[in-house]
Design a protein around this motif. Structure first.
Motif, mmCIF file in Angstrom:
data_model
loop_
_atom_site.group_PDB
_atom_site.id
_atom_site.type_symbol
_atom_site.label_atom_id
_atom_site.label_comp_id
_atom_site.label_asym_id
_atom_site.label_seq_id
_atom_site.Cartn_x
_atom_site.Cartn_y
_atom_site.Cartn_z
ATOM 1 N N GLN B 95 -55.874 56.842 -54.825
ATOM 2 C CA GLN B 95 -55.994 57.361 -56.181
ATOM 3 C C GLN B 95 -56.734 56.366 -57.041
ATOM 4 O O GLN B 95 -56.574 55.158 -56.856
ATOM 5 C CB GLN B 95 -54.589 57.576 -56.736
ATOM 6 C CG GLN B 95 -54.485 58.771 -57.622
ATOM 7 C CD GLN B 95 -53.060 58.978 -58.093
ATOM 8 O OE1 GLN B 95 -52.352 58.024 -58.401
ATOM 9 N NE2 GLN B 95 -52.647 60.231 -58.136
ATOM 10 N N SER B 98 -61.059 58.067 -62.783
ATOM 11 C CA SER B 98 -62.443 58.557 -62.681
ATOM 12 C C SER B 98 -63.387 57.816 -63.632
ATOM 13 O O SER B 98 -63.019 57.468 -64.748
ATOM 14 C CB SER B 98 -62.458 60.037 -63.018
ATOM 15 O OG SER B 98 -63.755 60.463 -63.286
ATOM 16 N N GLU B 110 -68.321 61.739 -57.424
ATOM 17 C CA GLU B 110 -66.870 61.612 -57.270
ATOM 18 C C GLU B 110 -66.278 62.857 -56.616
ATOM 19 O O GLU B 110 -65.367 62.753 -55.781
ATOM 20 C CB GLU B 110 -66.212 61.341 -58.628
ATOM 21 C CG GLU B 110 -66.517 59.939 -59.146
ATOM 22 C CD GLU B 110 -65.734 59.548 -60.385
ATOM 23 O OE1 GLU B 110 -65.787 58.368 -60.763
ATOM 24 O OE2 GLU B 110 -65.074 60.414 -60.998
ATOM 25 N N ARG B 111 -66.787 64.018 -56.975
ATOM 26 C CA ARG B 111 -66.288 65.251 -56.329
ATOM 27 C C ARG B 111 -66.651 65.259 -54.844
ATOM 28 O O ARG B 111 -65.905 65.770 -54.018
ATOM 29 C CB ARG B 111 -66.858 66.478 -57.046
ATOM 30 C CG ARG B 111 -66.229 66.697 -58.413
ATOM 31 C CD ARG B 111 -66.998 67.715 -59.221
ATOM 32 N NE ARG B 111 -66.793 69.088 -58.761
ATOM 33 C CZ ARG B 111 -67.489 70.132 -59.233
ATOM 34 N NH1 ARG B 111 -68.417 69.942 -60.157
ATOM 35 N NH2 ARG B 111 -67.256 71.341 -58.777
ATOM 36 N N GLN B 114 -64.176 63.007 -53.272
ATOM 37 C CA GLN B 114 -62.891 63.711 -53.262
ATOM 38 C C GLN B 114 -62.825 64.694 -52.083
ATOM 39 O O GLN B 114 -61.844 64.726 -51.336
ATOM 40 C CB GLN B 114 -62.736 64.444 -54.605
ATOM 41 C CG GLN B 114 -61.747 65.600 -54.632
ATOM 42 C CD GLN B 114 -62.036 66.529 -55.811
ATOM 43 O OE1 GLN B 114 -61.828 66.150 -56.956
ATOM 44 N NE2 GLN B 114 -62.506 67.736 -55.544
ATOM 45 N N ASP B 115 -63.888 65.458 -51.868
ATOM 46 C CA ASP B 115 -63.881 66.468 -50.804
ATOM 47 C C ASP B 115 -63.972 65.855 -49.408
ATOM 48 O O ASP B 115 -63.420 66.394 -48.457
ATOM 49 C CB ASP B 115 -65.075 67.427 -50.963
ATOM 50 C CG ASP B 115 -64.931 68.336 -52.157
ATOM 51 O OD1 ASP B 115 -63.898 68.235 -52.842
ATOM 52 O OD2 ASP B 115 -65.846 69.130 -52.413
ATOM 53 N N ASP B 120 -58.274 60.863 -54.738
ATOM 54 C CA ASP B 120 -57.981 61.584 -55.966
ATOM 55 C C ASP B 120 -58.491 60.792 -57.168
ATOM 56 O O ASP B 120 -58.060 59.672 -57.406
ATOM 57 C CB ASP B 120 -56.454 61.792 -56.033
ATOM 58 C CG ASP B 120 -56.037 62.503 -57.294
ATOM 59 O OD1 ASP B 120 -56.897 63.171 -57.905
ATOM 60 O OD2 ASP B 120 -54.855 62.380 -57.674
ATOM 61 N N HIS B 124 -60.337 63.278 -63.844
ATOM 62 C CA HIS B 124 -61.720 63.724 -63.658
ATOM 63 C C HIS B 124 -61.938 64.971 -64.510
ATOM 64 O O HIS B 124 -61.100 65.875 -64.514
ATOM 65 C CB HIS B 124 -61.990 64.035 -62.180
ATOM 66 C CG HIS B 124 -63.452 64.199 -61.871
ATOM 67 N ND1 HIS B 124 -64.169 65.294 -62.277
ATOM 68 C CD2 HIS B 124 -64.334 63.398 -61.214
ATOM 69 C CE1 HIS B 124 -65.436 65.156 -61.889
ATOM 70 N NE2 HIS B 124 -65.559 64.012 -61.235
ATOM 71 N N SER B 127 -62.276 68.764 -61.523
ATOM 72 C CA SER B 127 -61.809 68.385 -60.191
ATOM 73 C C SER B 127 -61.953 69.517 -59.178
ATOM 74 O O SER B 127 -61.391 69.457 -58.093
ATOM 75 C CB SER B 127 -60.359 67.917 -60.263
ATOM 76 O OG SER B 127 -59.584 68.959 -60.806
ATOM 77 N N ARG B 129 -63.502 71.648 -56.153
ATOM 78 C CA ARG B 129 -64.192 71.102 -54.996
ATOM 79 C C ARG B 129 -65.693 71.265 -55.195
ATOM 80 O O ARG B 129 -66.146 72.110 -55.973
ATOM 81 C CB ARG B 129 -63.713 71.797 -53.727
ATOM 82 C CG ARG B 129 -63.940 73.270 -53.713
ATOM 83 C CD ARG B 129 -63.519 73.874 -52.395
ATOM 84 N NE ARG B 129 -63.952 75.250 -52.373
ATOM 85 C CZ ARG B 129 -63.275 76.237 -52.903
ATOM 86 N NH1 ARG B 129 -62.113 75.991 -53.464
ATOM 87 N NH2 ARG B 129 -63.756 77.463 -52.879
ATOM 88 N N TYR B 141 -60.227 66.237 -44.391
ATOM 89 C CA TYR B 141 -61.328 65.517 -45.011
ATOM 90 C C TYR B 141 -62.286 64.991 -43.937
ATOM 91 O O TYR B 141 -61.942 64.072 -43.192
ATOM 92 C CB TYR B 141 -60.783 64.394 -45.894
ATOM 93 C CG TYR B 141 -59.772 64.916 -46.881
ATOM 94 C CD1 TYR B 141 -60.198 65.663 -47.974
ATOM 95 C CD2 TYR B 141 -58.402 64.725 -46.691
ATOM 96 C CE1 TYR B 141 -59.279 66.198 -48.870
ATOM 97 C CE2 TYR B 141 -57.473 65.264 -47.579
ATOM 98 C CZ TYR B 141 -57.917 65.993 -48.668
ATOM 99 O OH TYR B 141 -57.012 66.541 -49.547
#
Lengths: 172, 530
Positions: B95, B98, B110-111, B114-115, B120, B124, B127, B129, B141
Motif C-alpha cells: 500500500q 498516490s 499508477e493504475r 495497481q492492475d 494499492d 488515488h 482507482s 482498473r 496480478y
C-alpha cells in the motif's frame, strides 16, 4: 495555389507496375481458395483492416499500399470503414485477449462469402509475442484463416502481390 | 560512452533536498548514472508535493516484486536532471499514498501498477482498473512471480462491459461510443464521447486493447532476445525503444559502446523521426481533405523507407541495434549516398512546404483546432512535439545529452500556440533539424568498431535508459538476474502522458475534428498498452 499545381505537374505519375504473382508464388501464399475468390469478387476487393494486437508495424506497411507508388486502388483493392461492407478481413497482430471478442464480432458482422487474410508473422504464427495470459497468438486460433502473408512486417509489395493473387485478371 | 547524468548533486536537487530536510524526511542516496533516492513509503506523496512545488516533472513510475517485498519507483526530471525515487513495500499488504493527486500524469502509470502487481495506491483520484479488462480474474496480478506467463485464460475472454464511464445528463447531451475496431487502418482503442450538437463536451479513453504482456514476456530473456521484443513495443518507434533498452542494459553491464556505433544509432534514430513526421504531416492534412500533401508526403516517406531497406536491410529499421553497438556498419559510399538523399529530401520539401504554408483552407482547419494550453501540457508532463508545441522546452538530446548528441549541436523547436497547426509546424521544423543532424553525424562519423563485446552483468544490476524518440522521451528500466537474463523490464512510452493530453485537446472541438486532433498527437496504443 500555383506552387501546388507546379509541384503536382513536376512530380508527375510515380505509380509503378506490379506483376501479379505466378503460380509458384501463389502456391507459397497458400491460396487454395483462389477459384472461389475469382467467382465471387472478380474485379474488386473491399477490405476491412483489423488490428487485433499488432505493434503497428504491419499497419504502417498496409498504409503504404495506398501511397502513389503502389496505388492499390487502381486494382479495385479498397479499404472500407465497416466490416459490413467488406469481402476480406485483413487481420494483424497476435490476437490480444482483450481484442478476442471484438475480432469475433467483427468476423460475424462481415457478410458471407468472406475471407480472412492473416498479415504479419504475429498474425500467422504468434510471432515475437506468441500465446500468453494476454495473447491468443495466431489469428487462426480465434477465427478461420484463408490465407497468410508472413513478414515482420511484410513489405507493401508482398502485401499487394498476395492480394492481387486473390483477384482475377487484375494487374496484368 | 554511456552518459554520466549527474555524478554530483546540483542546484536543483539541492533545493529539493533542503525542502525535504525542512519537512524532516529522510533520504538515503545511492550514486549511479541516475541518482537513486530511497524513501519511506509514508513520505511518498509528500515527496511528490515538494517536487511539484519546485517544478519537477513526473517522468515515469513502475514497480517490481522482490522475494518478500515490492519496490515502487518514480522518476522525476527537471532541466535535464533526473532523480530516481524508490520505496520498499511490505509484500503481504502493499500500500502506498498516490502521487497522482499531485501529478495528474502519474494517474495511469499508477493504475497500471495497481492492475499488474496488486499494489494499492491510497487516495488515488481514479482507482478503476486500467490495463486489466477481462482476460484474467480479479485479485490476480500478471507481474507477480507466482503468476505463470500462460495464465489460465478462458476460451473466449469476454468484452469489458462493466467498466464505468463518466456519464453526462441533460437536454441534448448524447453519447458516441467509438471502437475498439476503428474505421481506418489504425490500432484499436475505445473512445467515449459526450457531445451536444457537434461540440465535444467530454472524451474518455479506454485503452489496453492491445495489451500483449510485454513486461511479462521480457522476463528470462537474454539481452539479444529483449532487444527483439523492445523493437516491437511500438512498430513505428523500433529504433528509439531498442536504443532506450540498450542504454539501460549497457548501463547495467557497465559497458561503453564505440563512438562509431553511437553515431550510427543517432543516424538510425533521426531517420525514424523523419519517416514518422513525413507520414503524419501528410496524414494530418489528409484528415482535413488536403490530398495534395498526403500524396506528396507518402511518396517521400516511401522513397525514404526504400533507402532504409537498401542501406540497413529493413524498411522500418527493425533489429538494427545489438547490445553493445549496432548490427551493421556504414560504408563511405553509403554515407555519400545518404548525403545525396538528404539534399534531395530538402529540395523536395522546399517545394512542398510553401504550398502548405500559403494554403488558406488548410490554415482554416488547422489553426486554433485541438488547443492544448501550456498549463495543461505542464500538468500532464506532455512530451515530444505535443509538449513542444505547448511551451514544454525539453528534449533529452539537448538537456541530458548522450552520445552522439553530446558531440553535435541539437536545436530544439518550441512554440506556445498549442493547436494542431503548431504541432504540425513543430514536426516540419523537426524534419529539417533532423536532416541537419544526420548530415552532421555523417560528417563527424568516427572511425572504429561498431560493437563492444558484451559482458554478463552482475546479478541484480539495474539500468535506467533515456532516449528522445520521435514521440518524445522514452524511459526504460531493466534489472538482470545473475545469469545474463532479464528479471524486470519496463519501457515508458511518451504516449503514456500524451494520451491524457488528447482528452483535453479535443474538448470544445467539433466531433468531426476528432480524427485530425488525434492524428496531431498520434499516441501509440501498443506502446501504451504494453
Amino acid at each position: 495555389m500555383l506552387r501546388l499545381f507546379a509541384k503536382t505537374f513536376k512530380t508527375g505519375i510515380v505509380t509503378e507496375r506490379i506483376k501479379t504473382p505466378d503460380s509458384a508464388e501463389l502456391e507459397t501464399l497458400g491460396i487454395e481458395i483462389k477459384r472461389h475468390i475469382d467467382k465471387h469478387f472478380s474485379g474488386s476487393l473491399a477490405i476491412r483492416e483489423v488490428d487485433a494486437g499488432s505493434c503497428n508495424g504491419c499497419e504502417l506497411e498496409i498504409h503504404a499500399m495506398n501511397n502513389p507508388l503502389y496505388d492499390a486502388e487502381r486494382y479495385g483493392i479498397h479499404f472500407v470503414a465497416s466490416p459490413r461492407h467488406a469481402d476480406v478481413l485483413l487481420v494483424t497482430g497476435p490476437v490480444s485477449r482483450h481484442m478476442q471478442t471484438a475480432l469475433l464480432r467483427t468476423y460475424e458482422a462481415t457478410p458471407s462469402p468472406k475471407w480472412v487474410v492473416a498479415v504479419g508473422d504475429c498474425a500467422v504464427c504468434g510471432g515475437e509475442f506468441g500465446g500468453s495470459y494476454a495473447s491468443c497468438g495466431a489469428v487462426a486460433n480465434v477465427i478461420p484463416v484463408d490465407m497468410t502473408i508472413p513478414g515482420c512486417p511484410p513489405t507493401p509489395e508482398t502485401l499487394l502481390k498476395a492480394l492481387l493473387g486473390l483477384m482475377k485478371g487484375k494487374g496484368k | 560512452m554511456s552518459a554520466t547524468i549527474a555524478e554530483t548533486t546540483t542546484d536543483w536537487s539541492n533545493a529539493l533536498l533542503s525542502e525535504l530536510e525542512t519537512a524532516t524526511i529522510q533520504i538515503e542516496k545511492k550514486q549511479g548514472a541516475v541518482p537513486q533516492w530511497l524513501i519511506e513509503a509514508d513520505h511518498w506523496r509528500t515527496f511528490a508535493e515538494l517536487a511539484h512545488k519546485l517544478d519537477w516533472r513526473w517522468a515515469a513510475g513502475w514497480a517490481e516484486q522482490q522475494a518478500k517485498t515490492f519496490l515502487v519507483n518514480s522518476c522525476f526530471a527537471k532541466q535535464g536532471e533526473y532523480i530516481w525515487l524508490r520505496t520498499t513495500l511490505n509484500g503481504k499488504k502493499p500500500q502506498l499514498p498516490s502521487q497522482a493527486m499531485v501529478y495528474t500524469g502519474a494517474s495511469r502509470c499508477e493504475r497500471h501498477t495497481q492492475d499488474m502487481f496488486g499494489i494499492d495506491f491510497t487516495d488515488h483520484p481514479d482507482s478503476r482498473r486500467w490495463i486489466k479488462h477481462q482476460a484474467w480474474p480479479k485479485n490476480r496480478y500478471p507481474l507477480r512471480k507466482d503468476f505463470p506467463l500462460q495464465g489460465q485464460p478462458e476460451d473466449v475472454s469476454p468484452s469489458d462491459t462493466d467498466y464505468q464511464f463518466l456519464r453526462a445528463k441533460g437536454t441534448g447531451v448524447y453519447e458516441i461510443p467509438v471502437g475498439p475496431v476503428h474505421a481506418g487502418i489504425i490500432e484499436p482503442g475505445h473512445f467515449r464521447f459526450q457531445a451536444v450538437g457537434e461540440t465535444v463536451l467530454n472524451l474518455e479513453e479506454r485503452l489496453a486493447y492491445v495489451h500483449k504482456g510485454i513486461e511479462k514476456l521480457a522476463e528470462g530473456r537474454t539481452p539479444e532476445q529483449l532487444l527483439r521484443l523492445a523493437g516491437r513495443i511500438s512498430g513505428d518507434t523500433t529504433v528509439a525503444h531498442s536504443w532506450a533498452a540498450c542504454r539501460a542494459m549497457e548501463q547495467a553491464a557497465g559497458i561503453n559502446i564505440p563512438p562509431r556505433a553511437a553515431f550510427i544509432r543517432g543516424i538510425l534514430c533521426e531517420r525514424e523521426r523523419i519517416a514518422n513526421h513525413l507520414g503524419d504531416v501528410g496524414a494530418i492534412c489528409n484528415d482535413v481533405g488536403f490530398a495534395f500533401a498526403q500524396m506528396q508526403f507518402t511518396r517521400l516517406r516511401e522513397q525514404w523507407q526504400r533507402n532504409q531497406m537498401n542501406m540497413f536491410g529493413h524498411r522500418l529499421l527493425m533489429d538494427c541495434l545489438v547490445p553493445g553497438g549496432v548490427k551493421q556498419d556504414l560504408s563511405n559510399e553509403q554515407i555519400a549516398s545518404m548525403e545525396q538523399e538528404l539534399a534531395e529530401l530538402r529540395s523536395e520539401l522546399d517545394e512542398i512546404i510553401p504550398a502548405l504554408d500559403l494554403n488558406s483552407s488548410l490554415e482554416d482547419r488547422l489553426f486554433t483546432a485541438g488547443f492544448l494550453s501550456v498549463k495543461t501540457a505542464t500538468d500532464f508532463g506532455a512530451l515530444g512535439y505535443v509538449g513542444r508545441a505547448s511551451g514544454q522546452d525539453f528534449d533529452v538530446r539537448r538537456d541530458t545529452p548522450y552520445a552522439p548528441y553530446d558531440q553535435i549541436n541539437t536545436k530544439v523547436v518550441v512554440e506556445e500556440q498549442g493547436d494542431v497547426a503548431s504541432r504540425v509546424w513543430v514536426r516540419i521544423k523537426e524534419v529539417f533539424a533532423s536532416i541537419r543532424l544526420i548530415a552532421q553525424m555523417c560528417q563527424q562519423l568516427p572511425e572504429g568498431d561498431i560493437v563492444t563485446a558484451w559482458q554478463t552483468p552482475a546479478g541484480n544490476s539495474e539500468g535506467l535508459g533515456m532516449v528522445e524518440g520521435w514521440r518524445g522521451e522514452i524511459i526504460s528500466y531493466v534489472r538482470f538476474a545473475d545469469n545474463n537474463t532479464i528479471t524486470r523490464f519496463y519501457p515508458r512510452d511518451p504516449s503514456t502522458f500524451n494520451w491524457l493530453a488528447l482528452e483535453k485537446i479535443v474538448l470544445n472541438n467539433i466531433v468531426p475534428d476528432f480524427p485530425v486532433c488525434n492524428k496531431s498527437v498520434n499516441g501509440s496504443y501498443s506502446g501504451h498498452d504494453l
